[in-house]
Structure formats: C-alpha cells, structure tokens
Design an enzyme around this catalytic site. Structure first.
Site, PDB file in Angstrom:
ATOM      1  N   ARG A  97      -5.978  52.626  36.939  1.00 50.26           N
ATOM      2  CA  ARG A  97      -5.158  53.737  36.443  1.00 50.26           C
ATOM      3  C   ARG A  97      -3.783  53.229  35.967  1.00 50.26           C
ATOM      4  O   ARG A  97      -3.469  53.233  34.787  1.00 50.26           O
ATOM      5  CB  ARG A  97      -5.009  54.812  37.534  1.00 50.26           C
ATOM      6  CG  ARG A  97      -4.472  56.143  37.029  1.00 50.26           C
ATOM      7  CD  ARG A  97      -2.977  56.188  36.843  1.00 50.26           C
ATOM      8  NE  ARG A  97      -2.243  55.893  38.073  1.00 50.26           N
ATOM      9  CZ  ARG A  97      -0.922  55.769  38.130  1.00 50.26           C
ATOM     10  NH1 ARG A  97      -0.179  55.914  37.039  1.00 50.26           N
ATOM     11  NH2 ARG A  97      -0.331  55.470  39.261  1.00 50.26           N
ATOM     12  N   HIS A 119       4.292  51.998  46.743  1.00 48.02           N
ATOM     13  CA  HIS A 119       3.704  51.681  45.421  1.00 48.02           C
ATOM     14  C   HIS A 119       4.870  51.073  44.631  1.00 48.02           C
ATOM     15  O   HIS A 119       5.797  51.780  44.236  1.00 48.02           O
ATOM     16  CB  HIS A 119       3.201  52.992  44.818  1.00 48.02           C
ATOM     17  CG  HIS A 119       2.772  52.924  43.387  1.00 48.02           C
ATOM     18  ND1 HIS A 119       1.511  53.284  42.977  1.00 48.02           N
ATOM     19  CD2 HIS A 119       3.433  52.563  42.261  1.00 48.02           C
ATOM     20  CE1 HIS A 119       1.428  53.153  41.661  1.00 48.02           C
ATOM     21  NE2 HIS A 119       2.583  52.713  41.197  1.00 48.02           N
ATOM     22  N   HIS A 150       6.629  48.502  41.740  1.00 45.39           N
ATOM     23  CA  HIS A 150       6.513  47.762  40.473  1.00 45.39           C
ATOM     24  C   HIS A 150       7.353  46.486  40.546  1.00 45.39           C
ATOM     25  O   HIS A 150       8.300  46.382  41.324  1.00 45.39           O
ATOM     26  CB  HIS A 150       6.915  48.650  39.297  1.00 45.39           C
ATOM     27  CG  HIS A 150       5.815  49.602  38.929  1.00 45.39           C
ATOM     28  ND1 HIS A 150       4.961  49.385  37.868  1.00 45.39           N
ATOM     29  CD2 HIS A 150       5.394  50.751  39.514  1.00 45.39           C
ATOM     30  CE1 HIS A 150       4.080  50.364  37.814  1.00 45.39           C
ATOM     31  NE2 HIS A 150       4.320  51.211  38.808  1.00 45.39           N
ATOM     32  N   CYS A 201       4.571  52.606  33.749  1.00 48.63           N
ATOM     33  CA  CYS A 201       4.525  54.036  33.387  1.00 48.63           C
ATOM     34  C   CYS A 201       4.986  54.195  31.946  1.00 48.63           C
ATOM     35  O   CYS A 201       6.098  53.803  31.605  1.00 48.63           O
ATOM     36  CB  CYS A 201       5.428  54.839  34.322  1.00 48.63           C
ATOM     37  SG  CYS A 201       5.623  56.558  33.813  1.00 48.63           S
ATOM     38  N   ASN A 256       2.788  46.539  38.277  1.00 52.14           N
ATOM     39  CA  ASN A 256       2.969  46.603  39.733  1.00 52.14           C
ATOM     40  C   ASN A 256       2.989  45.182  40.302  1.00 52.14           C
ATOM     41  O   ASN A 256       2.635  44.226  39.624  1.00 52.14           O
ATOM     42  CB  ASN A 256       1.787  47.335  40.369  1.00 52.14           C
ATOM     43  CG  ASN A 256       1.709  48.788  39.959  1.00 52.14           C
ATOM     44  OD1 ASN A 256       1.526  49.091  38.797  1.00 52.14           O
ATOM     45  ND2 ASN A 256       1.857  49.678  40.906  1.00 52.14           N
TER      46      ASN A 256
HETATM   47  N1  COA Z   1      -5.835  67.282  31.636  1.00 45.82           N
HETATM   48  C1  COA Z   1      -6.160  67.452  30.327  1.00 45.82           C
HETATM   49  N2  COA Z   1      -5.471  68.222  29.488  1.00 45.82           N
HETATM   50  C2  COA Z   1      -4.418  68.881  30.001  1.00 45.82           C
HETATM   51  C3  COA Z   1      -4.038  68.771  31.339  1.00 45.82           C
HETATM   52  C4  COA Z   1      -4.783  67.917  32.172  1.00 45.82           C
HETATM   53  N3  COA Z   1      -4.471  67.725  33.433  1.00 45.82           N
HETATM   54  N4  COA Z   1      -2.968  69.543  31.546  1.00 45.82           N
HETATM   55  C5  COA Z   1      -2.653  70.141  30.370  1.00 45.82           C
HETATM   56  N5  COA Z   1      -3.549  69.736  29.442  1.00 45.82           N
HETATM   57  C6  COA Z   1      -3.558  70.101  28.022  1.00 45.82           C
HETATM   58  C7  COA Z   1      -3.539  71.574  27.758  1.00 45.82           C
HETATM   59  O1  COA Z   1      -4.850  72.073  27.714  1.00 45.82           O
HETATM   60  C8  COA Z   1      -2.881  71.652  26.404  1.00 45.82           C
HETATM   61  O2  COA Z   1      -3.812  71.245  25.417  1.00 45.82           O
HETATM   62  P1  COA Z   1      -3.693  71.675  23.885  1.00 45.82           P
HETATM   63  O3  COA Z   1      -2.502  70.946  23.338  1.00 45.82           O
HETATM   64  O4  COA Z   1      -4.983  71.180  23.302  1.00 45.82           O
HETATM   65  O5  COA Z   1      -3.528  73.146  23.916  1.00 45.82           O
HETATM   66  C9  COA Z   1      -1.832  70.559  26.494  1.00 45.82           C
HETATM   67  O6  COA Z   1      -2.323  69.651  27.489  1.00 45.82           O
HETATM   68  C10 COA Z   1      -0.462  71.068  26.887  1.00 45.82           C
HETATM   69  O7  COA Z   1      -0.565  71.817  28.088  1.00 45.82           O
HETATM   70  P2  COA Z   1       0.686  72.196  28.979  1.00 45.82           P
HETATM   71  O8  COA Z   1       0.236  72.883  30.221  1.00 45.82           O
HETATM   72  O9  COA Z   1       1.699  72.889  28.110  1.00 45.82           O
HETATM   73  O10 COA Z   1       1.160  70.803  29.433  1.00 45.82           O
HETATM   74  P3  COA Z   1       2.430  69.985  28.948  1.00 45.82           P
HETATM   75  O11 COA Z   1       2.501  69.835  27.483  1.00 45.82           O
HETATM   76  O12 COA Z   1       3.575  70.542  29.656  1.00 45.82           O
HETATM   77  O13 COA Z   1       2.031  68.549  29.518  1.00 45.82           O
HETATM   78  C11 COA Z   1       1.131  67.208  31.298  1.00 45.82           C
HETATM   79  C12 COA Z   1       2.140  68.267  30.879  1.00 45.82           C
HETATM   80  C13 COA Z   1       1.509  66.781  32.684  1.00 45.82           C
HETATM   81  C14 COA Z   1      -0.264  67.760  31.288  1.00 45.82           C
HETATM   82  C15 COA Z   1       1.133  66.019  30.317  1.00 45.82           C
HETATM   83  O14 COA Z   1       2.468  65.677  30.011  1.00 45.82           O
HETATM   84  C16 COA Z   1       0.440  64.804  30.893  1.00 45.82           C
HETATM   85  O15 COA Z   1      -0.777  64.787  31.059  1.00 45.82           O
HETATM   86  N6  COA Z   1       1.204  63.756  31.160  1.00 45.82           N
HETATM   87  C17 COA Z   1       0.712  62.518  31.700  1.00 45.82           C
HETATM   88  C18 COA Z   1       1.551  62.076  32.861  1.00 45.82           C
HETATM   89  C19 COA Z   1       1.125  60.717  33.323  1.00 45.82           C
HETATM   90  O16 COA Z   1      -0.034  60.400  33.474  1.00 45.82           O
HETATM   91  N7  COA Z   1       2.104  59.841  33.554  1.00 45.82           N
HETATM   92  C20 COA Z   1       1.898  58.497  33.965  1.00 45.82           C
HETATM   93  C21 COA Z   1       1.500  58.382  35.374  1.00 45.82           C
HETATM   94  S1  COA Z   1       2.770  58.701  36.545  1.00 45.82           S
HETATM   95 ZN    ZN Z   2       3.149  52.975  39.170  1.00 42.61          ZN
END
Ligand code: COA
Ligand code: ZN
Length: 300
Positions: A13, A204, A206, A237, A246
C-alpha cells in the site's frame, strides 16, 4: 528469551501508492507471495480510496480477492480514508482496516479533504454501522506536518482523546514525512502510553532523513511491539510534499535479529523480495541491505 516484534509490511500500500506507472496486478500479487514466503504475517495489502486520487490502487478488490483466498492464515488489512472505503474493504472481504486521520489539520485537509472533526465523525459512524470491523487508527503527521510544521505532544493528546471517546483501542503513530527524532519519539510514547493505557500503540515511520532506524528502535525500546515498514524502503504519501519511503523492512529485520529480537521473518528471503521489487517496480528505494554485494554479506 528473545523479545518479539511484529513487523507490519505496508509496502503493497504505502510503497506502491506513490509509483506513477501502474504496477500490473500480477506483479503486486507476486510481491505479496514473496512477502508471505519470507515470513511476513501482517501485511497492508492495498487501499480503498478514490481511484482519481490514487490510480495505483484501482485494483484493490482484485488484490483483496487473491490474497484473502490464497493466504487465510496471514493477517491482511487495507487502508481506508472514509466510510465508503471501509464499506468497500468490507465487501472485498477484509475484516480489518486502517483508517487514516492526521493529527495536523493541514495534512488531513490535503489528504482526505476533511477537517479532523469531520473525519472522527465519519469514523464514529463506521464503528456503529460495522461494529465487527477491526480498526487501526493511523495517526498521520504525529511528529510533524508538511503544511502546519511542528506538532506538539498536546495536539497528539487532544487527538487521542477524540479517538478514545469513540472507542478506538489500536493506534499507529505515523511519522508521515520522516521528521521525528528519537528523543521526540520517546517523549511522545512516554506521554501517550501513560495517558492512554487502554490503547495499543504501534509506529509507522518514514525514512526521509535517514532517521527511520533510530526512530523505530527508540519506539521499540519504549515498549512498542508493532512496527510498520516497507520492503526495500519504498514509498511515500502523495499528499505530503517531500515524503519518501518508510524504514526498510529488511534493514530493520536485520538489525533487530542481530540484537536478539524475534521478528519471525527470514532475512535472506526478504532480501530476495527486495531485489525482485527493485528489478520489477520503478519506485524509490531507501533500503541499504539490498545494495550490499553478496561477498560483503558475511563478516570475514
Ligand atoms: N473509494 C472510491 N471512490 C471514492 C471513495 C472511496 N473510498 N470515496 C469517495 N470516492 C469517490 C466518490 O464516489 C466521488 O466520485 P465521482 O467523482 O466519480 O463522483 C469522488 O470520490 C469524490 O467524493 P467525495 O466524497 O466528495 O470525496 P473527496 O473528493 O472529498 O475525496 C477522498 C476524499 C478521501 C475519497 C479522496 O481524497 C481519496 O481517496 N484520497 C486518498 C487518500 C490517500 O490514500 N492518501 C494516501 C494514504 S495516507
Ligand atoms: Zn506512510
């Protein structure tokens, strides 16, 4: 008797998520096969996030199906940022997830686009709707934030009060940008272990500034027995500018085994896994052991 340390391999991941080029799902499975063959028994296999935010994790359900069916005796879990992610992880068969909420407001907003309170509200709702899901709270930026700067122990304590209020009992303190130092790690752990005896803390860390080994060891010497690492020291990240991989799993395993700790991992097989990765996945690698020529491995 040697003391046990549980190594949590988060490479599939945390390592893979920042690799730009899509890693074929078959390669991801092969890396997990090698990790299991090396003795890894707790592995963060993937994350259930918006694929627009992290395209590399778009095959989460497929990876889940393979690993959960193939290795019923290995403890796999997935990272989730919101309720949708936890529900998708549950549907894919996971019974354990990590849920990430940063200690610093700036990183929480950049990473999951929520305030910290909104993220905790989401987590409280999930605990109600999925009471049997085991949840590890990933406390990102515990030791410093790329946006807000220093994070005080008081902030960490206030954050953990929110976690305790909703019944969280497992927390990984994350040095998301590799800014911690061993004295800080000790100070944070001494405080939180005393104030939150009901919480099981892991770390955890880095390795951005080459302090990952020192910080991981500081945590272990404070009594922490769960440490997350990535094979080869891959990763970072994507929402934390400057964050790199990490602490490398094989570097830490080597050091701990030399010190008499029991990790349950076969160092030689793990090193082969790191080398397989380096040949097959175009990531940043900070591990040292993988660069040592075989002739230098045995002390003369
Ligand atoms: N899995 C898949 N799709 C997701 C989701 C999830 N967990 N959560 C939200 N979505 C989709 C929604 O369906 C929507 O899709 P669309 O654009 O096709 O309509 C879109 O994401 C936006 O949804 P919203 O609830 O408004 O979320 P957001 O734009 O505020 O995004 C996160 C928030 C957290 C979902 C997004 O920023 C994200 O996945 N970030 C990744 C964080 C990460 O992994 N960081 C590194 C590790 S720490
Ligand atoms: Zn990390």
């Amino acid at each position: 008797m040697s003391k046990k340390v549980q190594i949590v391999e988060v490479g599939p991941r945390d390592g893979f998520q920042s690799v730009k080029e899509f890693i074929p799902t078959e390669t991801k499975k092969k890396v997990i096969d090698l990790l299991v063959a090396s003795g890894c028994r707790k592995i963060q296999a993937t994350s259930f996030v918006n694929p627009k935010a992290i395209p590399q994790m778009a095959d989460a359900a497929e990876v889940a199906e393979y690993v959960l069916k193939t290795y019923p005796n290995v403890s796999f879990y997935a990272l989730t940022p919101n309720a949708r992610g936890v529900e998708n992880a549950c549907d894919a068969g996971f019974r354990e997830v990590s849920y990430v909420i940063s200690v610093s407001p700036g990183h929480n907003m950049a990473n999951v686009r929520r305030t910290i309170d909104e993220s905790f509200e989401g987590l409280a709702a999930i605990r109600q709707s999925l009471p049997d899901m085991k949840i590890v709270l990933d406390a990102a930026t515990t030791f410093g934030c790329p946006f807000d700067g220093k994070v005080s122990i008081g902030q960490v304590v206030a954050y953990l009060e929110k976690a305790r209020a909703i019944g969280i009992t497992i927390v990984d303190l994350c040095d998301t940008i590799g800014i911690a130092n061993p004295r800080q790690v000790r100070a944070v752990l001494e405080t939180v272990c005393e104030k939150f005896p009901e919480i099981d803390f892991g770390v955890h860390i880095h390795d951005t500034r080459n302090m990952g080994m020192a910080n991981s060891l500081a945590a272990i010497e404070c009594g922490v027995t769960r440490v997350s690492t990535t094979v080869g020291g891959m990763g970072g990240c994507p929402f934390a500018p400057g964050a790199s991989g990490n602490t490398s799993t094989e570097d830490l395993v080597f050091m701990l085994q030399e010190m008499g700790y029991d990790t349950g991992i076969d160092f030689a097989k793990l090193l082969e896994t790191a080398r397989f990765l380096k040949e097959n996945v175009p990531a940043n690698y900070s591990g040292h052991q993988m660069n040592i020529a075989p002739s230098q491995c045995v002390m003369g």
